[in-house]
Design a protein around this motif. Structure first.
Motif, PDB file in Angstrom:
ATOM      1  N   LEU A 304       0.837  -1.211   0.000  1.00 53.15           N
ATOM      2  CA  LEU A 304       0.000   0.000   0.000  1.00 53.15           C
ATOM      3  C   LEU A 304       0.872   1.262   0.000  1.00 53.15           C
ATOM      4  O   LEU A 304       0.575   2.237  -0.700  1.00 53.15           O
ATOM      5  N   GLU A 305       1.964   1.218   0.796  1.00 51.13           N
ATOM      6  CA  GLU A 305       2.896   2.359   0.814  1.00 51.13           C
ATOM      7  C   GLU A 305       3.495   2.577  -0.572  1.00 51.13           C
ATOM      8  O   GLU A 305       3.586   3.711  -1.056  1.00 51.13           O
ATOM      9  N   ARG A 306       3.899   1.485  -1.207  1.00 48.02           N
ATOM     10  CA  ARG A 306       4.475   1.574  -2.558  1.00 48.02           C
ATOM     11  C   ARG A 306       3.459   2.176  -3.530  1.00 48.02           C
ATOM     12  O   ARG A 306       3.786   3.007  -4.356  1.00 48.02           O
ATOM     13  N   LEU A 307       2.222   1.723  -3.381  1.00 50.42           N
ATOM     14  CA  LEU A 307       1.155   2.196  -4.261  1.00 50.42           C
ATOM     15  C   LEU A 307       0.960   3.712  -4.091  1.00 50.42           C
ATOM     16  O   LEU A 307       0.813   4.452  -5.068  1.00 50.42           O
ATOM     17  N   MET A 308       0.995   4.112  -2.800  1.00 46.62           N
ATOM     18  CA  MET A 308       0.804   5.540  -2.524  1.00 46.62           C
ATOM     19  C   MET A 308       1.898   6.369  -3.204  1.00 46.62           C
ATOM     20  O   MET A 308       1.633   7.389  -3.845  1.00 46.62           O
ATOM     21  N   LYS A 309       3.147   5.921  -3.056  1.00 46.98           N
ATOM     22  CA  LYS A 309       4.278   6.638  -3.664  1.00 46.98           C
ATOM     23  C   LYS A 309       4.147   6.665  -5.188  1.00 46.98           C
ATOM     24  O   LYS A 309       4.402   7.678  -5.831  1.00 46.98           O
ATOM     25  N   LEU A 310       3.746   5.517  -5.715  1.00 49.03           N
ATOM     26  CA  LEU A 310       3.611   5.407  -7.173  1.00 49.03           C
ATOM     27  C   LEU A 310       2.529   6.367  -7.688  1.00 49.03           C
ATOM     28  O   LEU A 310       2.716   7.058  -8.695  1.00 49.03           O
ATOM     29  N   ILE A 311       1.430   6.414  -6.962  1.00 52.03           N
ATOM     30  CA  ILE A 311       0.331   7.307  -7.364  1.00 52.03           C
ATOM     31  C   ILE A 311       0.807   8.758  -7.334  1.00 52.03           C
ATOM     32  O   ILE A 311       0.564   9.530  -8.264  1.00 52.03           O
ATOM     33  N   GLU A 312       1.533   9.105  -6.260  1.00 48.08           N
ATOM     34  CA  GLU A 312       2.040  10.482  -6.141  1.00 48.08           C
ATOM     35  C   GLU A 312       2.973  10.822  -7.297  1.00 48.08           C
ATOM     36  O   GLU A 312       2.898  11.901  -7.883  1.00 48.08           O
ATOM     37  N   THR A 313       3.849   9.873  -7.625  1.00 45.37           N
ATOM     38  CA  THR A 313       4.799  10.104  -8.725  1.00 45.37           C
ATOM     39  C   THR A 313       4.045  10.349 -10.028  1.00 45.37           C
ATOM     40  O   THR A 313       4.353  11.266 -10.783  1.00 45.37           O
ATOM     41  N   LEU A 315       0.935  11.314 -10.409  1.00 48.66           N
ATOM     42  CA  LEU A 315       0.159  12.569 -10.356  1.00 48.66           C
ATOM     43  C   LEU A 315       1.064  13.765 -10.623  1.00 48.66           C
ATOM     44  O   LEU A 315       0.719  14.679 -11.364  1.00 48.66           O
ATOM     45  N   ARG A 316       2.265  13.728 -10.007  1.00 50.64           N
ATOM     46  CA  ARG A 316       3.228  14.821 -10.210  1.00 50.64           C
ATOM     47  C   ARG A 316       3.636  14.901 -11.670  1.00 50.64           C
ATOM     48  O   ARG A 316       3.702  15.978 -12.251  1.00 50.64           O
ATOM     49  N   ALA A 317       3.924  13.730 -12.245  1.00 50.50           N
ATOM     50  CA  ALA A 317       4.379  13.694 -13.640  1.00 50.50           C
ATOM     51  C   ALA A 317       3.316  14.261 -14.575  1.00 50.50           C
ATOM     52  O   ALA A 317       3.634  14.837 -15.620  1.00 50.50           O
ATOM     53  N   SER A 318       2.054  14.119 -14.190  1.00 52.99           N
ATOM     54  CA  SER A 318       0.987  14.642 -15.054  1.00 52.99           C
ATOM     55  C   SER A 318       0.689  16.106 -14.738  1.00 52.99           C
ATOM     56  O   SER A 318      -0.235  16.691 -15.307  1.00 52.99           O
ATOM     57  N   GLY A 319       1.477  16.685 -13.798  1.00 53.44           N
ATOM     58  CA  GLY A 319       1.342  18.117 -13.489  1.00 53.44           C
ATOM     59  C   GLY A 319       0.143  18.436 -12.618  1.00 53.44           C
ATOM     60  O   GLY A 319      -0.298  19.576 -12.540  1.00 53.44           O
ATOM     61  N   ARG A 320      -0.415  17.423 -11.956  1.00 60.65           N
ATOM     62  CA  ARG A 320      -1.598  17.668 -11.112  1.00 60.65           C
ATOM     63  C   ARG A 320      -1.168  18.091  -9.721  1.00 60.65           C
ATOM     64  O   ARG A 320      -0.121  17.665  -9.237  1.00 60.65           O
ATOM     65  N   ARG A 321      -2.002  18.941  -9.113  1.00 64.90           N
ATOM     66  CA  ARG A 321      -1.715  19.363  -7.750  1.00 64.90           C
ATOM     67  C   ARG A 321      -2.173  18.286  -6.791  1.00 64.90           C
ATOM     68  O   ARG A 321      -3.276  17.758  -6.930  1.00 64.90           O
ATOM     69  N   ILE A 322      -1.326  17.965  -5.812  1.00 68.97           N
ATOM     70  CA  ILE A 322      -1.708  16.935  -4.839  1.00 68.97           C
ATOM     71  C   ILE A 322      -2.237  17.644  -3.606  1.00 68.97           C
ATOM     72  O   ILE A 322      -1.495  18.341  -2.916  1.00 68.97           O
ATOM     73  N   LYS A 323      -3.535  17.509  -3.373  1.00 67.87           N
ATOM     74  CA  LYS A 323      -4.140  18.163  -2.215  1.00 67.87           C
ATOM     75  C   LYS A 323      -4.010  17.273  -1.002  1.00 67.87           C
ATOM     76  O   LYS A 323      -4.298  16.086  -1.072  1.00 67.87           O
TER      77      LYS A 323
END
Lengths: 324, 275
Positions: A304-313, A315-323
């Motif tokens: 789950l931790e890996r998934l969270m990091k992967l999702i963040e990466t 999202l960042r790569a797509s230029g989305r703001r992480i709220k």
């Protein structure tokens, strides 16, 4: 923190004294925000009972002789409302433009509802005066999120006429920074910029026209993401010539919608739909996961931790703001 | 507001030609057919009133704007066309709008009016986004140029939301306008650091619905308001309830009454604001 050939970024302290609140002026670099009424009322109540315990930080402007607030505008607002005849101030040396901007940035962390263009212009002053372009360093210096620095730099990359649109006095005509930020990846796309007919400014102008008239089925600025996706997919499928023609037609003809840019053989929409179904299912399962019940399932938590990091990466790569 | 002809004056070719002469430089052609169409939206009994309303329109031509801008700049302390004789740094910026909007149109007029079109004057003209970077001090002057202020709301909001933040070291700031209402001038000077300098003042008498306006009777005002409600239910007296009958050659302000400019299912204004 100090930059080569620059004074320290925090003004020097002179001393504590008392002044009449009417002799103080708000800092013009303080972003124009309306303070929330409820916390302000609580602060006012506290000041009424015990007075101002932490002195306001002020400087004396040499050219006008007035005291300007560096820190403590909320306390000052309360003092004025309570008709106090004096407030404690900690006077510091008059800051330079850079010191003033940095201090204001650090005291008033950027809030989402602030308009971004004035912030971008202040960042530009810092970039020029400190000869600093690194997004990471600018973020550290100002206390702004690095993603905000990136967004500001995107706005500053536009010609001045477009930047002025974000500073229009008429709120109805004022363009939101989000329009230009969302358009940025298409306007600066390497593939699109190679098209012989393409001109960044003509393209931007046409997009503004379509956005204002809501033609071509434009609903929101995030529609530019769809446009970018169609371009990416076409390029990956080696269909640059087709997408060039389609994009050109789309620009000219207001009756064509974004679907015109779809090249069937290059589309990933079917895969995207399948992935979405999977994400929705997983989202539902995680939502109902009983933490106590699965407390010892170490491997699951690691994944789950890996998934969270992967999702963040992603999202960042797509230029989305992480709220958060 | 101009004085309209006496009641029951003939709506003949002479009067029509006068209107076409007066309004001829409007951005959308004002010809006999369009004036006729506009008049015919009024009931037969109200056409005399409609014609008198057209007589009263204050049409501001490009020539008037040029004169206004020339006189205003000449009146500003510290300005001189020769940089060596100027006091402090001077910069001019459009107050509103972007490419093609009235602020830009005004800036173009302003440059021409004051013979500042040459290359050597290019640096004097800046974008709003340049304000902070110019690092103005109290001895410098920033001149914002626009055409009109009816209520002052836009100028006050713009000052609070953005301009003050972009002009932190309190330079002298002028807002140069061709036309401004007294109320707008007072409000802007009370609430902002801008000094309004304008050529034509609008007072209570220029509000067609106000008691001070003597060109129309109360009954006529009520009739005009009925038509205005037909043209624009939301703001029948014009934006900010200004009730003005001012039209610029490049655009009709939204503070003017809607029967002059509004285009809707129920009404076709003579001075369309948009193409």
């Amino acid at each position: 923190m100090a930059y080569k050939g620059q004074s320290p970024l925090v003004p020097e302290t002179i001393g504590v004294k008392y002044v009449n609140p009417n002799d103080l002026t708000p800092n013009p670099h303080n972003p124009r925000i309306l303070f929330d009424k409820a916390p302000l009322a609580t602060l006012q109540e506290s000041i009424k009972k015990v007075g101002i315990l932490v002195p306001l930080t002020v400087y004396r402007e040499s050219k006008t002789g007035r005291y300007v607030i560096l820190d403590g505008q909320r306390r000052w607002t309360c003092a004025i409302a309570l008709k106090m005849d004096r407030v404690p101030v900690n006077q510091v040396a008059e800051p330079t433009l850079v010191q003033n901007i940095v201090t204001m940035f650090q005291i008033h962390k950027l809030r989402e509802d602030w308009e971004l263009m004035p912030t971008a212009l202040k960042l530009e002053v810092l970039m020029k005066k400190l000869n600093e372009k690194s997004e990471k360093k600018l973020a550290e210096l100002t206390g702004l999120d690095q993603a905000v620095v990136v967004r500001c730099k995107k706005l500053l990359s536009y010609p001045k006429g477009y930047q002025d649109m974000m500073l229009d006095p008429d709120p109805e005509k004022r363009m939101k920074a989000d329009f230009f930020i969302e358009l940025y990846p298409v306007r600066n796309d390497r593939v699109v910029n190679k098209f012989s007919w393409f001109s960044k400014d003509k393209f931007t102008h046409r997009m503004l026209d379509k956005y204002h008239s809501r033609s071509s089925g434009f609903k929101s600025v995030t529609d530019f993401r769809i446009m970018k996706q169609h371009i990416n997919n076409a390029h990956r499928a080696k269909k640059d010539r087709q997408i060039s023609e389609k994009l050109r037609e789309f620009l000219k003809d207001d009756s064509l919608t974004l679907d015109h840019l779809i090249i069937k053989s290059a589309s990933v929409s079917a895969q995207a739909h399948k992935l979405l179904q999977g994400i929705k299912k997983l989202e539902e399962e995680i939502k109902h996961l009983d933490v106590n019940e699965y407390y010892g399932e170490e491997e699951m938590w690691i994944h789950l931790e890996r998934l969270m990091k992967l999702i963040e990466t992603k999202l960042r790569a797509s230029g989305r703001r992480i709220k958060r | 507001m101009r004085t309209p002809r006496p009641r029951a004056s003939a709506i003949d070719m002479k009067r029509m030609r006068e209107w076409m002469g007066d309004f001829g430089s409007y951005r959308v052609a004002i010809n006999e057919a369009r004036i006729d169409r506009w008049l015919n939206q009024f009931a037969a009994d109200d056409q005399d009133l409609a014609a008198r309303l057209l007589d009263a329109v204050d049409f501001i031509t490009y020539t008037q704007m040029v004169h206004a801008f020339r006189n205003i700049l000449a009146s500003l302390d510290g300005w001189h066309i020769d940089p060596a004789s100027r006091i402090g740094k001077w910069r001019f910026a459009p107050f509103s709008g972007s490419s093609g909007e009235s602020g830009d149109t005004m800036m173009w007029q302003f440059r021409h009016a004051n013979n500042l079109t040459g290359k050597q004057y290019r640096d004097l003209f800046i974008y709003r986004r340049d304000l902070l970077g110019e690092d103005f001090g109290p001895n410098d002057t920033v001149v914002f140029v626009d055409d009109f202020s009816g209520t002052g709301t836009q100028a006050c909001d713009a000052w609070k939301e953005q301009l003050e933040e972009l002009l932190p070291n309190s330079p002298r700031t002028y807002l140069v306008l061709v036309v401004a209402s007294t109320a707008a001038r007072n409000r802007i000077s009370d609430e902002t650091g801008l000094t309004v300098v304008n050529n034509i003042d609008l007072t209570g008498r220029d509000n067609i619905f106000s008691a001070e306006c003597a060109h129309f009777t109360e009954k006529e005002k009520a009739t005009i308001l009925e038509y205005c409600e037909k043209a624009d239910k939301r703001e029948p007296r014009g934006f900010g309830d200004c009730g003005y009958v001012v039209v610029f050659a490049h655009k009709c302000p939204n503070n003017s009454i809607p029967i002059l400019h509004k285009r809707s299912r129920h009404w076709e204004g003579l001075f369309r604001r948009y193409d």
